[in-house]
Design a protein around this motif. Sequence first.
Motif, PDB file in Angstrom:
ATOM      1  N   PRO A  76       3.736   1.943 -15.726  1.00 38.86           N
ATOM      2  CA  PRO A  76       2.891   2.725 -15.136  1.00 38.86           C
ATOM      3  C   PRO A  76       2.415   3.963 -15.753  1.00 38.86           C
ATOM      4  O   PRO A  76       1.424   4.624 -15.690  1.00 38.86           O
ATOM      5  N   CYS A  77       3.692   4.505 -16.487  1.00 37.19           N
ATOM      6  CA  CYS A  77       3.575   5.905 -16.791  1.00 37.19           C
ATOM      7  C   CYS A  77       3.059   5.944 -18.004  1.00 37.19           C
ATOM      8  O   CYS A  77       3.133   7.039 -19.041  1.00 37.19           O
ATOM      9  N   TRP A  78       2.629   4.853 -18.866  1.00 38.46           N
ATOM     10  CA  TRP A  78       2.384   4.845 -20.312  1.00 38.46           C
ATOM     11  C   TRP A  78       1.637   6.068 -20.745  1.00 38.46           C
ATOM     12  O   TRP A  78       1.788   6.492 -21.976  1.00 38.46           O
ATOM     13  N   SER A  79       0.451   6.478 -20.207  1.00 35.63           N
ATOM     14  CA  SER A  79      -0.226   7.542 -20.817  1.00 35.63           C
ATOM     15  C   SER A  79       0.403   8.710 -20.326  1.00 35.63           C
ATOM     16  O   SER A  79      -0.361   9.846 -20.751  1.00 35.63           O
ATOM     17  N   ASN A  80       1.385   8.745 -19.536  1.00 35.92           N
ATOM     18  CA  ASN A  80       1.900  10.116 -19.196  1.00 35.92           C
ATOM     19  C   ASN A  80       3.145  10.442 -20.120  1.00 35.92           C
ATOM     20  O   ASN A  80       3.796  11.325 -19.997  1.00 35.92           O
ATOM     21  N   MET A  81       3.398   9.617 -21.070  1.00 36.76           N
ATOM     22  CA  MET A  81       4.372   9.746 -22.231  1.00 36.76           C
ATOM     23  C   MET A  81       4.403  11.237 -23.024  1.00 36.76           C
ATOM     24  O   MET A  81       3.369  11.623 -22.971  1.00 36.76           O
TER      25      MET A  81
ATOM     26  N   PRO B 166      -1.678  -0.484 -16.220  1.00 35.33           N
ATOM     27  CA  PRO B 166      -1.867   0.106 -14.905  1.00 35.33           C
ATOM     28  C   PRO B 166      -2.475   1.595 -15.380  1.00 35.33           C
ATOM     29  O   PRO B 166      -2.028   2.058 -16.566  1.00 35.33           O
ATOM     30  N   SER B 167      -3.255   2.089 -14.308  1.00 28.93           N
ATOM     31  CA  SER B 167      -4.214   3.036 -14.734  1.00 28.93           C
ATOM     32  C   SER B 167      -3.691   4.270 -13.635  1.00 28.93           C
ATOM     33  O   SER B 167      -3.353   3.966 -12.549  1.00 28.93           O
ATOM     34  N   THR B 168      -3.421   5.317 -13.888  1.00 32.50           N
ATOM     35  CA  THR B 168      -2.806   6.336 -13.420  1.00 32.50           C
ATOM     36  C   THR B 168      -3.842   7.575 -13.364  1.00 32.50           C
ATOM     37  O   THR B 168      -3.748   8.519 -12.685  1.00 32.50           O
ATOM     38  N   PHE B 169      -4.860   7.356 -14.185  1.00 33.03           N
ATOM     39  CA  PHE B 169      -5.859   8.500 -14.433  1.00 33.03           C
ATOM     40  C   PHE B 169      -5.267   9.721 -14.927  1.00 33.03           C
ATOM     41  O   PHE B 169      -5.849  10.861 -14.483  1.00 33.03           O
ATOM     42  N   SER B 170      -4.205   9.844 -15.594  1.00 35.89           N
ATOM     43  CA  SER B 170      -3.796  10.947 -16.008  1.00 35.89           C
ATOM     44  C   SER B 170      -3.156  10.849 -17.518  1.00 35.89           C
ATOM     45  O   SER B 170      -2.755   9.783 -17.766  1.00 35.89           O
ATOM     46  N   CYS B 171      -2.765  11.824 -18.195  1.00 40.15           N
ATOM     47  CA  CYS B 171      -2.439  11.910 -19.420  1.00 40.15           C
ATOM     48  C   CYS B 171      -1.324  12.961 -19.634  1.00 40.15           C
ATOM     49  O   CYS B 171      -1.686  14.044 -18.857  1.00 40.15           O
ATOM     50  N   SER B 172      -0.297  13.093 -20.568  1.00 44.19           N
ATOM     51  CA  SER B 172       0.462  14.110 -20.581  1.00 44.19           C
ATOM     52  C   SER B 172      -0.073  15.405 -21.338  1.00 44.19           C
ATOM     53  O   SER B 172       0.553  16.409 -21.338  1.00 44.19           O
ATOM     54  N   LYS B 173      -1.067  15.192 -21.888  1.00 42.25           N
ATOM     55  CA  LYS B 173      -1.595  16.398 -22.738  1.00 42.25           C
ATOM     56  C   LYS B 173      -0.916  16.637 -24.042  1.00 42.25           C
ATOM     57  O   LYS B 173      -1.277  17.465 -24.830  1.00 42.25           O
TER      58      LYS B 173
ATOM     59  N   LEU C 176      -6.767   7.033 -21.368  1.00 47.02           N
ATOM     60  CA  LEU C 176      -6.747   7.889 -22.488  1.00 47.02           C
ATOM     61  C   LEU C 176      -7.913   9.014 -22.457  1.00 47.02           C
ATOM     62  O   LEU C 176      -7.905   9.843 -23.203  1.00 47.02           O
ATOM     63  N   LYS C 177      -8.820   8.775 -21.651  1.00 42.70           N
ATOM     64  CA  LYS C 177      -9.982   9.883 -21.463  1.00 42.70           C
ATOM     65  C   LYS C 177      -9.390  11.205 -21.207  1.00 42.70           C
ATOM     66  O   LYS C 177     -10.243  12.053 -21.636  1.00 42.70           O
ATOM     67  N   PHE C 178      -8.404  11.503 -20.727  1.00 41.46           N
ATOM     68  CA  PHE C 178      -7.781  12.918 -20.488  1.00 41.46           C
ATOM     69  C   PHE C 178      -6.786  13.191 -21.669  1.00 41.46           C
ATOM     70  O   PHE C 178      -6.151  14.097 -21.552  1.00 41.46           O
ATOM     71  N   CYS C 179      -6.303  12.340 -22.735  1.00 44.58           N
ATOM     72  CA  CYS C 179      -5.621  12.543 -23.675  1.00 44.58           C
ATOM     73  C   CYS C 179      -6.129  13.282 -24.758  1.00 44.58           C
ATOM     74  O   CYS C 179      -6.565  12.866 -25.960  1.00 44.58           O
ATOM     75  N   SER C 180      -6.361  14.579 -24.561  1.00 43.28           N
ATOM     76  CA  SER C 180      -7.453  15.373 -25.330  1.00 43.28           C
ATOM     77  C   SER C 180      -6.710  15.629 -26.640  1.00 43.28           C
ATOM     78  O   SER C 180      -7.425  16.204 -27.520  1.00 43.28           O
ATOM     79  N   VAL C 181      -5.460  15.504 -26.989  1.00 39.74           N
ATOM     80  CA  VAL C 181      -4.772  15.773 -28.176  1.00 39.74           C
ATOM     81  C   VAL C 181      -4.456  14.692 -28.989  1.00 39.74           C
ATOM     82  O   VAL C 181      -3.900  14.513 -30.050  1.00 39.74           O
ATOM     83  N   LEU C 182      -5.032  13.546 -28.462  1.00 40.76           N
ATOM     84  CA  LEU C 182      -4.742  12.174 -29.298  1.00 40.76           C
ATOM     85  C   LEU C 182      -5.476  12.081 -30.529  1.00 40.76           C
ATOM     86  O   LEU C 182      -6.425  12.545 -31.006  1.00 40.76           O
TER      87      LEU C 182
END
Length: 948
Positions: free
Chosen positions: A592-597, A613-620, A640-646
């Motif tokens: 569940p933390c995958w986009s917060n990595m 799983p979606s947490t609607f957050s990204c580690s930035k 990924l919408k919030f992963c602005s430095v991807l």
Amino acid sequence: MHNFLHKILVFLLVFQIFSAHCCIQHERDALLEFKAGVRDIFNRLDSWRGNKCCDWEGVRCSNQTGHIVELNLRNTNFEIGIDENIDYDWNYHSLAGKISPSLVSLSDLKYLDLSFNNFSGNKFPEFVSLFQNLKYLNLSHTGLIGMIPPQLGNLSMLLYLDLSYDVYSGLTLNSRDTWWLSNLRSLKYMDMSGVKFRDSSGWVQESLNKLPSLEVLVLSDNGLTQISNSLTFVNFTSLRVLHISDQNFNSTLPNWLGSLPSLTDLIMEDCYLVGPYPTTLGNLTSLNKLALGLNSLDGMIPPLYSLTKLTHISLRYNNIEVEIVDFFDKLSNYTLRKLDYLDLSSTNMAGTLSGWIGDMTSLSFLSLSSNNLTGTIPMDFRNLTKLVHIDLSSNSLTGLLSEAQLNGLLKLKYLDITENNITIFPDNNWTPSFQLNIVFLGSCKLGPKFPAWLQGQVEIEELNLMDTGIDDNIPSWLWSFCSLWKLYLSYNRLRGNLPASLVHLKQLMIMDLSNNRLEGEIPFLPISLFSLRLSNNSFSGQLRKTYKSSYEKKSVLLNDLTGVVVELFPCGLTNLTILDLSSNNLSGHLPPCWSNMGGLLILANNKFSGIAPSTFSCSKILRVVNLNNNNLAGEFPIDLKFCSVLELLDLGENKYTGEIPDWVGENLHQMIYLRLRSNLFYGYIPSTLTRLGNLQVLDLGNNNLSGPLPRYLDNFTAMGQFISASPVYYDESLPAMTKGLNLVYDSVLLMIWKSIDFSNNNLTGEIPQNIVVLTGLLNLNLSHNHLTGKIPFDIGNMTSLESLDLQMNNLSGTIPQSMSLLYSLEVLNLSYNNLSGSIPTGHQLQSLDDPSIYSGNPNLCGPPLKMSCKSPKSDDNNDSKSKHAGYRDNWFYLFIEFGFVVGFLVVFFTLLFKRNWRYDYFRMIDSGINRLHVLTALALERWSAERA
Ligand SMILES: *[C@@H]1O[C@H](CO)[C@@H](O)[C@H](O)[C@H]1NC(C)=O
Ligand SMILES: *[C@@H]1O[C@H](CO)[C@@H](O)[C@H](O)[C@H]1NC(C)=O
Ligand SMILES: *[C@@H]1O[C@H](CO)[C@@H](O)[C@H](O)[C@H]1NC(C)=O
Ligand SMILES: *[C@@H]1O[C@H](CO)[C@@H](O)[C@H](O)[C@H]1NC(C)=O
Ligand SMILES: *[C@@H]1O[C@H](CO)[C@@H](O)[C@H](O)[C@H]1NC(C)=O
């Protein structure tokens, strides 16, 4: 009357003695006001109460006058907060807050030391320049900012001045110029590191040369750009220590150095010094330490026979470029025997270790890495019984390193011989006499057995056995090395399972076990982990449902907290920034933390399935996500919408469906590489995608996309350039092995690889004419769609194209003549369209003579097709043939020229996949690439420092 006066005098005297004890009222008030201004969470000023302020912590009064003469609040305890692996903690035991100007009342102050406290944000306390009697002033590492008042030059009694900065805080002081320093005539010690001088021209003549008593001068990172080369008269002859680093002189070593007879330490590193060494270096008979590394000094050192006190030489990263024995000829035999520290890494030296190394019997530190040394490690190497640190990496040394050479080195802690051709083959039952901390043996020949002699080396912190031919299980004793901090075992044939838990390795930050044959489940891992690479193994199973980790707060204050948290791997690993589990057999859902990595998440080539799983957050800080080739499903991941430095996203070869959302183009501005190939995406290609000006690779092939191509393809500005600014593509996994070269070509790859692939969709409409401005594109694939209209007339502008595939569309009209200008073209396919007219000839097209390129276009004619065009010209066979031949030959040469560039790129991409070539190849590439590598490595360091 007389009597009365006498009585008053006695009274005054008594008063003074009395006051010496309980101090002078207004000075005491000043101290209390100071105390009120600071935050003192460590209660260092606890004793500051009552009347006897002369007894207060850090305060000293004069026995004669009762005035306060010393205020010493230096934070000496912060060092307790320094642990090798824990960041330096400035705040530990610090006073913080404001420096009250009330201190100006302490008019007799001789000694003021506030160093290593955190007064960050405070301006330089101007009142200090009013302390006429001040002899000692230390405001270093206090976080002060702003201008140093030039009135500080009024402190003519000053002996000691330290205003150096805190490298960790980044806060610095400024000074208009260096003039005021020349008034400090008595000064013996000066450290102004980090102080930025707006005008520093003439600092040697105008300031340094006016300080005849100066013994120690430390200047680091001051932005100095000049150092005068010659002086008519040298006044600062008391100088013992000259320590200048991190400046930008672009000039030779000054001649006046030879006129400093007392100099014991000459340190001028990273100052952009150029040219030869002055012969006057040979006059510095007191010299003990000579450190001129990280400059661009050229050629041989002068004879240094009279430097009988020399024990420390570092000339790393200069260009000496001689046989190493000739270098030692410039030192006396006596010096050679006394030398304790020698760093000649990256100095372009050639030769062997024989004939000299055995004489250097006092050496404790020796680095000869990154030179051109050949031959074996001689037997008399064992004479170096004081060695603690030896680095011979990146040379061409050969032969055997055996028990006999190593056994006497009782003190050895650091051993680096990576990137040589050395075979390490001590007896199986050998027990070394040393205890190593750092062991780098990567690319040496160690296998096939895991080296048993390491078993007793329980204090190892960093171990690199990459690519050493080990074909064995990892012995269980390795996992009892609790000091392990970095572990690199990749590119071997390690087999078997890992232990169920490695949580006890509480220092472990980096573990790279990639490219082996390990299997079983991924173990429980310590929370300290920063980078984990397990790619290209056979790990299997699901990411475990529960995860136990020893839970530690990183702060030094609270490090006694231990407990257990339960999380799904890797969610509990809050420090984890680089995770590469690609090419294994892992299954189940993504955590569940995958986009917060952290920065880099690579899970490609596994069997992960389902909807993430979606947490609607990204580690930035997530910059790279590669989920390629799994069984992932659902819509484009909203997280990924919030992963602005991807920068890099690869969802290819999965079962994602739905439309490509508009926010990809609107939010992910940093995107360089976007690959959605082989999924089930449908709908239009969002026009917002063309807002991604940094995009270099866009692969939407093999989906169900429909509608027209985006109209403003010319907005892909990065695709219009041949080489783009290199992204910082961090890869710290190969520190000793390749000195970061892995980093380089990854970045280089991303610099030059530009591609658009929309193939195998249902796209309609015409190819926008503006596509021809994408002159950096190497690959354009629009095949297997329903595109109509003509091939853009100026397609010949896309001179970088190596591959152009337009097959299986409904394109019509003629093939533009300009296509013959695509000199780099190696792959072309225009088959199964409605193209007509004659096929352009000449240039590179001449070599693409496979008729199938054009097949399925019934109205095309001319070579290489059999059908000839109806031309007005007569068919004078012989004549046209010979003309044709000549034509061909000319273009053949041209092709060779352009072919070279192509060939270079081909080599580059081949290198990607053939590991063993890489090392040799990149060694050949000149310093241009090295420079790039250094830059990237630095950027990486900066990046990780920023994170920390
Ligand atoms: C001042 O007095 C203290 C103790 O009363 C003594 O230790 C110190 O040496 C004296 N200093 C001078 C300069 O006389
Ligand atoms: C050197 O010192 C002398 C005496 O302190 C002084 O008179 C002279 O001006 C100084 N020379 C320079 C170049 O500053
Ligand atoms: C260093 O100085 C040389 C000669 O004065 C000049 O040609 C060169 O451009 C300078 N380099 C830099 C980086 O300023
Ligand atoms: C330095 O040494 C050379 C001889 O090596 C000598 O001629 C010269 O006078 C010396 N210079 C100084 C400043 O002592
Ligand atoms: C220095 O040592 C070398 C070899 O060990 C020897 O040949 C040479 O004569 C020695 N020089 C002096 C001045 O002792």
